[in-house]
Scaffold this motif. Structure first.
Motif, short mmCIF file in Angstrom:
data_model
loop_
_atom_site.label_atom_id
_atom_site.label_comp_id
_atom_site.label_asym_id
_atom_site.label_seq_id
_atom_site.Cartn_x
_atom_site.Cartn_y
_atom_site.Cartn_z
N UNK A 240 0.83 -1.20 0.00
CA UNK A 240 0.00 0.00 0.00
C UNK A 240 0.87 1.25 0.00
N UNK A 241 0.41 2.27 -0.73
CA UNK A 241 1.15 3.52 -0.79
C UNK A 241 0.20 4.71 -0.81
N UNK A 242 0.72 5.86 -0.40
CA UNK A 242 -0.02 7.12 -0.47
C UNK A 242 0.82 8.13 -1.24
N UNK A 243 0.18 9.22 -1.67
CA UNK A 243 0.95 10.20 -2.43
C UNK A 243 0.15 11.43 -2.78
N UNK A 244 0.78 12.29 -3.58
CA UNK A 244 0.17 13.53 -4.03
C UNK A 244 0.34 13.67 -5.53
N UNK A 245 -0.69 14.20 -6.17
CA UNK A 245 -0.68 14.40 -7.62
C UNK A 245 -0.85 15.88 -7.91
N UNK A 246 0.01 16.42 -8.79
CA UNK A 246 -0.11 17.80 -9.25
C UNK A 246 -0.27 17.79 -10.77
N UNK A 247 -1.18 18.61 -11.27
CA UNK A 247 -1.39 18.74 -12.71
C UNK A 247 -1.47 20.23 -13.05
N UNK A 248 -0.77 20.62 -14.11
CA UNK A 248 -0.77 22.02 -14.56
C UNK A 248 -1.12 22.02 -16.04
N UNK A 249 -2.10 22.85 -16.43
CA UNK A 249 -2.52 22.89 -17.83
C UNK A 249 -2.62 24.32 -18.33
N UNK A 250 -2.54 24.47 -19.66
CA UNK A 250 -2.80 25.75 -20.34
C UNK A 250 -3.91 25.50 -21.36
#
Length: 258
Positions: A240-250
């Motif tokens: 099992x793992x945890x995490x963070x997701x970042x997304x940047x769009x134009x």
């Protein structure tokens, strides 16, 4: 339920690995699976209480007939909180005069980039410290629908950290009518989103166990006991793992000249 090992027509040949991400299962790993408690009880109830050894590798060629396999499917991520997004509007001023028509071309970048960081919070009880290529379904935080597949090297070890990166940006150009002496610009919108997530990677036992009794039971020393007779969830352990997701769009480009 169980078959004498010497009567099994394929006993002389170890079965092929059931997947691309498999290796031989060890006896210690077998005993760490929840399925082993039931298997041991079945063996005692069906075959007797005599002393026995467990063999998971064929004696004649050393090939495994019991396997530990890492799941081959895309690992879906579950949100552990609501995504947060920030939207900003910018202006790209400039361009190059094109021909005699008075038009101007301005370069733009469209699409998105994504970066994610993860940490293993609980390793599976089998396949400890094994490394495999993992495909994670990174959530599409921009549209809120679906996911993008991203690959990473994954090790089944507590506190192991890994990351995924995606770059789906492309360079394009927009041509605007540009009266003499005018300045042209493109307005565009950026959207940056963040979300905390969790996921798990299945490590599953399969194949069969060769149970070798010290004294014959029901006329035989050796018995073939399939691991796959047990329910999938009891012969599977999860990392099992945890995490963070970042997304940047134009996106949302609009041009004008003044």
């Amino acid at each position: 339920m169980y078959t004498p090992f010497e009567n099994r027509t394929t006993a002389a040949h170890a079965p092929a690995a059931p997947g691309r991400k498999c290796r031989g299962l060890s006896v210690d790993e077998l005993k760490r699976l929840p399925a082993w408690t039931a298997m041991e009880q079945h063996i005692r109830n069906t075959l007797g209480v005599g002393s026995y050894n467990l063999n998971l590798w064929t004696a004649w060629d050393g090939a495994p007939h019991a396997w530990m396999c890492v799941g081959d499917d895309v690992v879906d991520l579950q949100a552990t909180g609501s995504p947060g997004c920030t939207i900003n509007t910018f202006s790209n001023v400039g361009g190059t005069l094109v021909g005699s028509s008075g038009s101007v071309t301005i370069g733009i970048t469209t699409g998105f980039i994504s970066s994610s960081d993860y940490t293993v919070t609980k390793s599976a009880t089998i396949g400890i410290s094994d490394t495999a290529t993992l495909t994670v379904g990174v959530p599409d935080l921009i549209s809120g629908n679906g996911s993008w597949p991203a690959s990473a090297q994954f090790t089944n070890q507590d506190q192991y950290s890994f990351k995924t990166e995606l770059n789906n940006q492309t360079l394009q150009s927009v041509t605007l009518n540009a009266p003499s002496g005018s300045t042209c610009s493109l307005n565009y919108e950026t959207k940056t989103c963040h979300e905390t997530v969790k996921g798990r990677v299945p490590y599953t036992g399969s194949g069969y166990v060769h149970v070798a009794f010290d004294e014959p039971t029901q006329g035989h020393h050796d018995w073939y006991v399939p691991i796959t007779n047990e329910p999938f969830n009891t012969r599977t352990s999860y990392s099992e793992f945890t995490g963070s997701v970042w997304v940047h769009s134009r996106s949302r480009y609009s041009g004008h000249c003044t």
